[in-house]
Design a protein around this motif. Structure first.
Motif, PDB file in Angstrom:
ATOM      1  N   UNK A 199       0.817  -1.214   0.000  1.00  0.00           N
ATOM      2  CA  UNK A 199       0.000   0.000   0.000  1.00  0.00           C
ATOM      3  C   UNK A 199       0.846   1.256   0.000  1.00  0.00           C
ATOM      4  N   UNK A 200       2.129   1.155   0.336  1.00  0.00           N
ATOM      5  CA  UNK A 200       3.008   2.313   0.364  1.00  0.00           C
ATOM      6  C   UNK A 200       4.080   2.170  -0.699  1.00  0.00           C
ATOM      7  N   UNK A 201       4.603   3.319  -1.137  1.00  0.00           N
ATOM      8  CA  UNK A 201       5.604   3.308  -2.178  1.00  0.00           C
ATOM      9  C   UNK A 201       4.965   3.227  -3.547  1.00  0.00           C
ATOM     10  N   UNK A 202       5.758   2.944  -4.589  1.00  0.00           N
ATOM     11  CA  UNK A 202       5.207   2.859  -5.948  1.00  0.00           C
ATOM     12  C   UNK A 202       4.107   1.813  -6.015  1.00  0.00           C
ATOM     13  N   UNK A 203       2.939   2.216  -6.495  1.00  0.00           N
ATOM     14  CA  UNK A 203       1.797   1.296  -6.510  1.00  0.00           C
ATOM     15  C   UNK A 203       1.527   0.680  -7.859  1.00  0.00           C
ATOM     16  N   UNK A 204       2.445   0.877  -8.822  1.00  0.00           N
ATOM     17  CA  UNK A 204       2.182   0.402 -10.175  1.00  0.00           C
ATOM     18  C   UNK A 204       3.125  -0.718 -10.592  1.00  0.00           C
ATOM     19  N   UNK A 205       3.646  -1.472  -9.629  1.00  0.00           N
ATOM     20  CA  UNK A 205       4.513  -2.597  -9.956  1.00  0.00           C
ATOM     21  C   UNK A 205       3.649  -3.839 -10.099  1.00  0.00           C
ATOM     22  N   UNK A 206       3.625  -4.474 -11.270  1.00  0.00           N
ATOM     23  CA  UNK A 206       2.750  -5.644 -11.490  1.00  0.00           C
ATOM     24  C   UNK A 206       3.145  -6.819 -10.609  1.00  0.00           C
ATOM     25  N   UNK A 207       2.238  -7.805 -10.473  1.00  0.00           N
ATOM     26  CA  UNK A 207       2.539  -8.971  -9.632  1.00  0.00           C
ATOM     27  C   UNK A 207       3.751  -9.764 -10.112  1.00  0.00           C
ATOM     28  N   UNK A 208       3.915  -9.871 -11.440  1.00  0.00           N
ATOM     29  CA  UNK A 208       5.074 -10.594 -11.975  1.00  0.00           C
ATOM     30  C   UNK A 208       5.764  -9.689 -12.984  1.00  0.00           C
ATOM     31  N   UNK A 209       7.063  -9.503 -12.819  1.00  0.00           N
ATOM     32  CA  UNK A 209       7.841  -8.675 -13.727  1.00  0.00           C
ATOM     33  C   UNK A 209       9.098  -9.412 -14.144  1.00  0.00           C
ATOM     34  N   UNK A 231       5.746  -8.149 -18.555  1.00  0.00           N
ATOM     35  CA  UNK A 231       5.208  -8.132 -17.202  1.00  0.00           C
ATOM     36  C   UNK A 231       3.778  -8.633 -17.261  1.00  0.00           C
ATOM     37  N   UNK A 232       3.247  -9.006 -16.100  1.00  0.00           N
ATOM     38  CA  UNK A 232       1.858  -9.458 -16.005  1.00  0.00           C
ATOM     39  C   UNK A 232       0.984  -8.229 -15.755  1.00  0.00           C
ATOM     40  N   UNK A 233       0.291  -7.780 -16.795  1.00  0.00           N
ATOM     41  CA  UNK A 233      -0.538  -6.583 -16.692  1.00  0.00           C
ATOM     42  C   UNK A 233      -1.840  -6.931 -15.985  1.00  0.00           C
ATOM     43  N   UNK A 234      -2.225  -6.121 -15.003  1.00  0.00           N
ATOM     44  CA  UNK A 234      -3.464  -6.353 -14.264  1.00  0.00           C
ATOM     45  C   UNK A 234      -4.285  -5.076 -14.245  1.00  0.00           C
ATOM     46  N   UNK A 235      -5.596  -5.258 -14.086  1.00  0.00           N
ATOM     47  CA  UNK A 235      -6.481  -4.103 -14.059  1.00  0.00           C
ATOM     48  C   UNK A 235      -6.528  -3.422 -12.712  1.00  0.00           C
ATOM     49  N   UNK A 236      -6.326  -4.188 -11.623  1.00  0.00           N
ATOM     50  CA  UNK A 236      -6.348  -3.612 -10.276  1.00  0.00           C
ATOM     51  C   UNK A 236      -5.286  -4.311  -9.442  1.00  0.00           C
ATOM     52  N   UNK A 237      -4.296  -3.529  -9.015  1.00  0.00           N
ATOM     53  CA  UNK A 237      -3.194  -4.122  -8.261  1.00  0.00           C
ATOM     54  C   UNK A 237      -3.653  -4.624  -6.893  1.00  0.00           C
ATOM     55  N   UNK A 238      -4.550  -3.877  -6.248  1.00  0.00           N
ATOM     56  CA  UNK A 238      -4.957  -4.264  -4.894  1.00  0.00           C
ATOM     57  C   UNK A 238      -5.875  -5.476  -4.901  1.00  0.00           C
ATOM     58  N   UNK A 239      -6.733  -5.601  -5.927  1.00  0.00           N
ATOM     59  CA  UNK A 239      -7.636  -6.753  -5.975  1.00  0.00           C
ATOM     60  C   UNK A 239      -6.876  -8.037  -6.263  1.00  0.00           C
ATOM     61  N   UNK A 240      -5.868  -7.950  -7.103  1.00  0.00           N
ATOM     62  CA  UNK A 240      -5.073  -9.133  -7.445  1.00  0.00           C
ATOM     63  C   UNK A 240      -3.787  -9.115  -6.626  1.00  0.00           C
TER      64      UNK A 240
END
Length: 1635
Positions: A199-209, A231-240
């Motif tokens: 939840x803190x820091x850069x929030x746009x790092x995908x689950x798999x890179x 990278x594994x593109x996702x629609x919502x980082x927090x949901x996934x």
């Protein structure tokens, strides 16, 4: 907050039986005495890594990193923290820029081995939680040596999770480097990283890179996440938010094991296994499948890839989750999944999603698209998976299987299992399972996957870490735990006999202290027989054999044991007063109960028992006596410790306080250095000047003791140093010259270069010291400082310069022979900064190699058997630096009995691997020589003469002269001796051959005495003639073959020229046709575009679409559904919530609290912002103040990190509030100014697109701006005009409508409706699906036309949609639209929202594929006679320049309309909207307040807040403002125009090249002009008079009244408010799940 020092942790090495002993019951838990362990710091220990080649272990924990041998001896230890850091700030961390930064622990997140390539040595990859999870590389042989570290990382180098609670896993892969030149033979080494959401820091790092490891060529960086790497593109980082457990590689694939909430189905937590092709750099092949462990075990805790029944299998320990949470309970199990079954399930999911639309043969869903991305399962050809096993651009991804892979538990436990590893013994699979209580269970896994536990070992009292490893021989298990439990039970043994019988190698009996202890805990363990080791069988306890008489005290002396003993019977205490008490002060310091006195009697004074002294005991002690003072000099400033030894130096520390002077200056005694009577340690005080004198010690009233040595206060001086430069990696030996450098002790002497220590490496004398530089993180000059205790001295007017490390670009040759001495030419840069360049070779004895292969190392007796050194065995030679770019290195001599493991250059501290592959062939063996030679040649013979040698390097001598080497091949060396016999250096003409260090004496060479050549024999003359004839014939044959080949090459060249000429003619014709169309269309468009009125949406609909995009039913359309009995209570509660929302402090705290919740997703934030916007719409002035307060907090947050990133995305509530606020304030501007040009642009695009063919299946159009939506095939079509009968009241009127003969019937109906209802809002016209098209010819000829009917053409598995051309409808035909209920035929069409492809009912079941103008993918069954034409079509597709003219013609047609929109938005001829001026002023104030004077930063803020946040959204989605239909083909054009607008608002220079995107090429000339518009717009607003705040408040008050028009009456208004507030309340309670 920085906690206290972390407790130590334990690393255990249990020596476990691999097969169940028949006599051991299954429930027996043993404490194995053969367990070996080591206690290390860094709890909790996170990772354990074993280097399978060397057997070295690496352990990572909190703030600590360890390197250990295979028998757990610590080789190296590195501290990695704590450091100043904050997860809210981006590195580098500066305290004043990051107020939240504190000393923070560094948790080890990744510990990986990067194997070397060829001779390149590998490295250890370490990633921690500090500095946003950056990574280092360290040497495998010595982890204290850094190979790579960045002090200023960029945002693409953030790898691991910055939260210790969030998991991170990774795996290193190697693949072909197809896109980059260079590298080790085209090798690309990457790291696939899986990490959870933070939840803190850069929030746009995908689950798999994917992260780059090698090669790293600037501007690329190590560990960077590059766009082309995937990278594994996702629609919502927090949901996934995936909780990763393991990453592995197997058979050209990488696998990830993780658990997360199932977002698609039941919202329960499940465990998944996902797979990627190692060669897939775009993640096209990503597919995942749920793992089902029957019995409700759903959360993976640990995993291991092992073997089961001879096949690879994944062993997973699972725990049952607590309800619907990710919290694991104690109930757990081991489940085994064969990799073949897992791969089959993953392939099935791919196949179903590729070719069957995600549904199996039963119609049930088997696969779907996960991670909320805009893709969908398709119906591609059946061979798609075979042709594209790793996916492609056209295949759907990422794919998830809806069907889980099941397994029955092999073993279940009521204690939570935390770790698993496996071994194979005699064909049996044994699983070792660790649990959270510290036990290690041994389970036999049978072939049917059932299991039997046959024993357990109690390792520790705390949980076993998931990193559970077997050693190289598969005989021992390495276990990680975190505990304070002692590593031994020595203290539990209360007497000597029990201590010695436990046979614990850690324990022994401390004789004088009378306790069982570890060796270092016994004070006199260094003296013989004072600590009896329990593991030595010959040791015996000390006993008193006899005591006479029994009623007296005795001083006992038994062998070497002196001290306090417990006698058998009767019990007495014995104390020897003379033992250790050598002077009066020591004697008087003995406790009174022992009765010791200082007796001055004969024969000499001594310490005795009081009843044994024949004379009167001494009441006072003699004066102190000083025997030694160390050191005998110190600096004027003092600060060094002086050690004074002697006797009678007091009975306690207080006796000497204030009584010590050195050269007349007080010296302060230190309590920790004082020893009774014999030693005083004092800290030297400043003297103020140079002086010399004795040391005096006074005790009480006695005379002071005086030293025979004089102590000197000195003033050391530094004069100069050599050399004055060196590499940043350090290793340079500095010689610092000066005077009086031997001041104080050597241990007081410390040298520094700036802040970096310079390690003293040689003995210091009075005029010079030598130190070795450490590494520095930057180049430049640094001061040299030397500390003498606390006194500091610097070298005046001289600085040491750190220079860039040397770079080696080439080294040749890359082969040498064992004898060495071959010269290697090394080229590079900065080579002259190195002081001691060395070429080093790592060797290993062949005997060690054989022992490793036999794997006979037993760890229990490692000290008695062969132990592998943890350090490398090397041989080396010193190199000679010729210049800054060149040096020469002789290869070292290597014994044939060793194996060469690697070669590198040691450049001071900098280590560079040998470029290329190094080989050491067998020794060169010249074996003989012609013993009689003429003056023309000498021919030594041998074998392998050229394997590691060239002709130029060989030297041959005859006597005192050279035998010039002419030729060297594999078996012969030809040298030309001198014409006259040279003078012999000894008694004979020997021919020694020198090859580097190798010298071979080939014996004597004898010159012939006859100076004339012998005549050529006749046989030789005949042979020469025949040979010449053969040569001439061969030359003639070669000439004939050459002429034939030349003619063939000429014919091929002419053929290629003809093909190129034909291609150029075709391109030219196409270009001329496109430009002709362009001129015609420009004239047509100016008269046709426009229409009656502007179909603007009402404010309510506009607000719903902007605030809640994608919602089927907006909140404003819903009512509060409550029973009458509760209505009043609920309304009263909601009114109270409304009151709270009108409290600014509550509202800001409310929003910040929501955002601090980890489960509060980005989607939730936007929804809350929009609900608050609607709830406070009637109080916009208050809403604006709240927004400003939140924005000020946001500015404060980003200024501490990277201010340019602010407002870049909608990641916070306030950013969505800003979007809504702009939308509210700019509605009138849209209505009055920008709406008309936007509508004109839309009409122009629609008109232009409809004039050309549009494929209804693929969505591609001939006329477009988007190259990915371009219909490239040359379609034959013609324009037609249909006469449409339109009923106007009772009168029927004909209306001409332009269509194409290639249009489908649905397309024709849409064009008719466009013409008939031209200018009318889209929502007010009938749907095309509700009408049928009827072709009328005469009074009785009526035919209903349809996209699909019995006349449709079917070819194989393809069915073509019907067109006007299919029905042969002529130009000028009469048609009519009639309600569908009145028609007698036709087939219903089913359109899914957002899809391009219509699906006709029944076609899917019949296995037919629909097509319109082109087939979406070619039929694989192509007749052979058509394959050549297919190749020609594919070649035409591969030249995008041919179709660029078509895009340019479309762009030219629309240019005026695009300009009109951009000018309307960015013109300052009319006053810009007050909201824009107000907000830009606010941003300027914020920049000034925080000291941001970079104009680019403020430009980016303004761009992110207005053009990118609002206008781009409107340009891409005109349906938000206008009541129109945006089809896919229109959307493709709008996307290009919106991207052009984005490019126009950036500050970066607009550069285009051959590889630039097509939209940048299209608008390359216009973008600079648009940039000027943007800059002038910003500048004019900035320079205009400020003070628009009052005007803004008035505007907001007016806008607040708009909400009153949203409801028809007061009760409706009341209910709308209630409903909005209820949604806010529900969100607070986390009840809104379907957003």
């Amino acid at each position: 907050m920085l906690a206290s020092s972390a407790p130590p942790s334990l690393l255990f090495l249990p020596l476990l039986l691999l097969l169940p002993p028949p006599s051991l019951p299954a429930d027996v838990v043993t404490s194995d005495p053969s367990v070996r362990w080591v206690e290390i710091e860094g709890a909790p220990l996170a990772h354990l890594l074993l280097d399978w080649d060397s057997g070295v272990l690496y352990v990572g924990g909190v703030d600590h990193l360890y390197q250990l041998t295979s028998d757990l001896e610590v080789v190296s230890h590195v501290r990695t923290g704590p450091h100043l850091d904050s997860p809210d700030c981006l590195p580098p961390i500066v305290a004043q820029d990051c107020p939240s930064a504190t000393q923070t622990h560094n948790h080890n997140k990744l510990l990986l081995l990067e194997a070397g390539q060829g001779a390149e040595s590998g490295s250890l990859i370490i990633c921690g939680s500090l500095y946003q999870g950056i990574c280092d590389k360290r040497s495998l042989s010595n982890i204290s040596q850094l190979i790579y570290q960045t002090s200023n990382p960029v945002d693409t180098q953030y790898v691991a999770a910055n939260d210790p609670r969030v998991s991170t896993v990774a795996v290193v892969i190697t693949t072909e480097n197809k896109q980059e030149g260079g590298g080790a033979g085209g090798i690309l080494r990457l790291m696939l990283v899986g990490r959870g959401y933070t939840s803190k820091g850069p929030g746009d790092i995908p689950p798999i890179t994917t992260r780059r490891l090698y090669p790293v060529v600037p501007p690329r960086r190590a560990f960077s996440q590059e766009e082309e790497l995937g990278k594994l593109v996702v629609g919502s980082y927090s949901e996934y938010n995936n909780h990763f457990v393991k990453a592995i590689t197997h058979d050209k694939h990488a696998y990830f094991l993780f658990s997360r909430r199932d977002m698609w189905h039941k919202k329960e937590y499940r465990t998944y296994a996902s797979r990627l092709c190692v060669s897939d750099r775009s993640f096209y092949s990503y597919v995942e499948v749920p793992l089902l462990c029957r019995g409700g075990y759903n959360l993976a805790q640990g995993a291991w890839l092992g073997n089961h029944s001879g096949e690879p299998a994944l062993f997973v320990v699972m725990a049952a989750g607590q309800a619907s949470t990710p919290v694991a309970t104690s109930r757990s199990a081991l489940c085994v999944y064969k990799m073949a079954d897992l791969d089959a399930m993953l392939r099935r999911a791919q196949e179903v999603c590729y070719t069957e639309g995600g549904r199996g043969s039963s119609g049930q869903e088997e696969a779907y698209i996960e991670y909320a991305v805009s893709s969908k399962c398709l119906k591609l050809p059946k061979v798609s998976l075979t042709d594209y096993p790793c996916g492609g651009e056209h295949t759907p991804n990422p794919i998830a299987s809806a069907v889980p892979l099941p397994a029955t538990p092999t073993y279940t436990s009521d204690t939570q299992l935390t770790a698993v590893t496996t071994a194979t013994e005699a064909g049996h699979t044994i699983a070792f399972l660790g649990d959270r209580t510290g036990k290690l269970h041994k389970v036999l896994v049978r072939s049917d996957s059932s299991g039997d536990r046959y024993g357990s070992v109690s390792v520790d009292a705390t949980a076993i870490s998931a990193d559970l490893l077997l050693d190289q021989e598969q005989e021992h298990v390495y276990v990680l735990t975190s505990s304070r439990v002692p590593v031994s039970s020595c203290e539990r043994q209360t007497d000597c006999q029990s201590c010695l019988t436990i046979r614990d190698p850690y324990c022994g009996w401390c004789v004088l202290e009378g306790r069982c202890s570890r060796k270092h805990e016994c004070q006199r363990h260094t003296e013989p027989n004072h600590w009896l080791w329990s593991f030595e069988p010959t040791n015996q306890c000390v006993t008193v054999q006899s005591l006479q008489p029994a009623n007296q005290s005795f001083a006992c002396v038994m062998s070497d044991f002196i001290g306090l003993y417990s006698c058998l019977s009767p019990p007495v205490q014995l104390y020897d007063c003379s033992a250790g008490q050598s002077d009066c002060s020591q004697c008087r310091a003995v406790p009174e109960e022992y009765g010791c006195v200082w007796c001055p009697g004969s024969p000499a004074p001594s310490c005795v028992y009081n009843q044994s002294c024949s004379s009167a005991p001494a009441d006072t002690c003699p004066p102190p006596q000083i025997t030694q003072v160390l050191p005998v000099s110190g600096p004027l400033e003092g600060g060094v410790l002086v050690t004074i030894t002697g006797s009678n130096l007091g009975m306690r520390y207080q006796d000497v306080v204030g009584g010590v002077t050195v050269a007349g200056v007080q010296c302060e005694p230190q309590p920790e250095g004082y020893q009774i009577s014999t030693r005083v340690v004092c800290e030297l005080q400043p003297s103020g000047k140079q002086r010399k004198g004795p040391v005096l010690v006074s005790v009480g009233n006695s005379l002071p003791g005086r030293s025979t040595q004089d102590f000197t206060y000195q003033d050391p001086q530094l004069l100069d140093l050599v050399p004055d430069k060196g590499p940043v990696s350090g290793g340079t030996r500095l010689t610092i010259r000066g005077r009086q450098l031997l001041t104080g002790q050597t241990t007081d002497l410390r040298a520094f270069l700036g802040r970096q220590p310079c390690y003293i490496v040689e003995e210091v004398n009075d005029t010079q010291l030598v130190c070795q530089t450490g590494s520095s993180n930057h180049t430049g000059d640094v001061m040299i400082r030397v500390f003498f205790g606390k006194a500091e001295r610097i070298v005046p007017d001289v600085a040491f310069r750190y220079l860039d490390d040397p770079v080696i670009t080439d080294a040749t040759p890359s082969e040498s022979f064992y004898a060495g001495g071959r010269i290697v030419m090394v080229t590079g840069r900065n080579l002259d900064v190195v002081q001691q360049p060395i070429i080093a070779v790592w060797v290993e004895p062949l005997e060690v190699q054989r022992v490793k292969r036999r794997k006979r190392l037993a760890l229990l007796t490692a000290k008695q058997q062969l132990v592998f050194n943890s350090t490398m065995t090397t041989v080396s030679e010193r190199c000679s630096v010729e210049s800054s770019s060149q040096m020469t290195c002789p290869t070292p001599s290597v014994s044939p009995e060793v194996k060469v493991k690697g070669v590198w250059f040691q450049l001071d501290n900098y280590k560079v691997k040998y470029p290329g592959t190094v080989q050491v062939p067998e020794t060169v063996v010249p074996v003989g020589c012609i013993t009689s030679v003429t003056v023309s040649c000498g021919v030594p013979q041998g074998q392998d003469l050229t394997r590691a040698m060239t002709r130029q390097e060989v030297r041959a001598r005859l006597g005192d002269q050279e035998c010039e080497v002419k030729t060297l091949d594999n078996t012969h060396l030809y040298c030309e001796p001198p014409e006259t016999q040279p003078m012999s250096e000894d008694d004979g003409n020997e021919l020694p051959v020198l090859m580097g260090n190798l010298e071979v004496d080939l014996g004597l060479v004898q010159y012939d005495s006859d100076s004339l050549l012998s005549p050529v024999p006749l046989a030789a003359q005949i042979g020469l003639g025949a040979g010449a004839a053969v040569i001439i014939l061969s030359v003639l044959v070669i000439i004939l073959m050459y002429r034939r080949k030349s003619k063939q090459a000429l014919r091929d060249y002419k053929k290629v020229l003809l093909q190129l000429e034909t291609l150029e003619i075709n391109v030219g014709d196409q270009c001329r046709k496109e430009f002709t169309d362009l001129m015609t269309e420009m004239m047509d468009l100016s008269s046709d575009v426009g229409g009656p009125g502007l179909p603007l949406l009402d404010y309510r609909t506009y607000a719903e679409r902007v605030f809640f995009p994608g919602q089927q039913v907006a909140p404003l359309s819903r009512q509060l559904d409550l029973p009458d009995s509760r209505r009043q209570t609920v309304e009263q509660g909601l009114q109270q919530l409304n009151n709270l929302l009108n409290n600014r402090l509550f509202l800001t705290r409310f929003i910040h609290t929501l955002e601090a919740q980890q489960g509060f997703s980005q989607r939730d934030r936007g929804y809350v912002a929009s609900l608050l916007t609607m709830a406070l719409h009637d109080k916009l002035e208050y809403f604006t103040e709240v927004m400003k307060t939140l924005l000020q907090d946001l500015v404060q947050q980003y200024v501490a990190k990277n201010p340019k990133l602010m407002l870049r995305r909608t990641e916070t509530v306030v950013e969505k509030m800003l979007t809504n606020w702009m939308s509210i304030c700019l509605y009138s501007f849209l209505k009055d100014v920008a709406g008309e040009p936007l509508y004109m642009l839309y009409r122009a695009i629609k008109y232009q697109v409809d004039k050309g063919p549009v494929d209804v299946v693929t969505g591609k159009a001939k006329r477009t701006l988007n190259d990915s939506h371009l219909l490239r095939e040359d379609i034959d079509y013609s324009s037609m005009t249909l006469t449409v009968l339109v009923k106007n009241g009772v009168e029927v009127q004909p209306c001409p409508v332009k269509v194409l003969d290639t249009d489908t019937i649905t397309q024709v109906k849409d064009k008719i409706l466009d013409q008939v209802y031209r200018g009318a809002p889209f929502s007010q016209r009938p749907s095309a699906d509700s009408l049928d098209l009827e072709w009328r010819s005469g009074q009785a000829g009526h035919l209903t036309l349809s996209d699909d009917d019995v006349t449709a053409v079917v070819q194989g598995r393809w069915k073509r949609l019907n067109t006007l051309q299919h029905y042969k409808v002529p130009d000028g035909a009469t048609v009519a639209l009639i309600p569908r209920s009145q028609s007698s035929g036709g087939v219903n069409q089913v359109f899914q929202t957002g899809e391009k492809t219509p699906m006709l009912e029944g076609e899917e079941e019949e296995g037919l594929r629909l097509w319109h103008l082109v087939k979406s993918s070619e039929d694989p069954e192509i007749p052979k006679h058509r394959k050549s034409s297919m190749r020609e079509r594919e070649r035409a597709k591969a030249i995008p320049e041919i179709y660029l003219t078509r895009l340019l013609s479309m762009k030219g047609t629309l240019q005026k309309f695009v300009d009109d929109v951009f000018v309307a938005i960015l013109s300052t001829k009319r006053p810009p909207p007050i909201a824009v001026r107000f907000f830009f002023d606010f941003l300027d104030d914020m920049a000034e307040k925080h000291g941001i004077d970079d104009p680019e930063t403020v430009h980016i803020w303004k761009t992110n807040s207005l053009p990118l946040r609002f206008w781009v959204n409107i340009l891409k989605n005109p349906q938000f403002v206008l009541d129109v239909q945006v089809t896919d083909s229109i959307d493709a054009v709008l996307s290009v125009i919106a991207q052009t607008f984005i490019d126009s608002c950036t500050t970066s220079e607009h550069k285009v090249g051959r590889d630039s995107p097509v939209n940048k090429l299209l608008y390359a000339r216009e973008i600079p002009r648009y940039k000027q518009l943007v800059e002038r717009y910003y500048s004019d607003i900035h320079s205009a008079a400020s003070g628009c705040y009052q005007e803004m408040n008035s505007t907001l008050t007016e806008l607040s009244g708009i909400i009153m028009s949203l409801e028809e009456d007061s009760s409706g208004q009341k209910m709308q408010l209630a409903y909005r507030l209820q949604q806010v309340a529900a969100l607070v309670e986390n009840k809104v799940t379907d957003l």
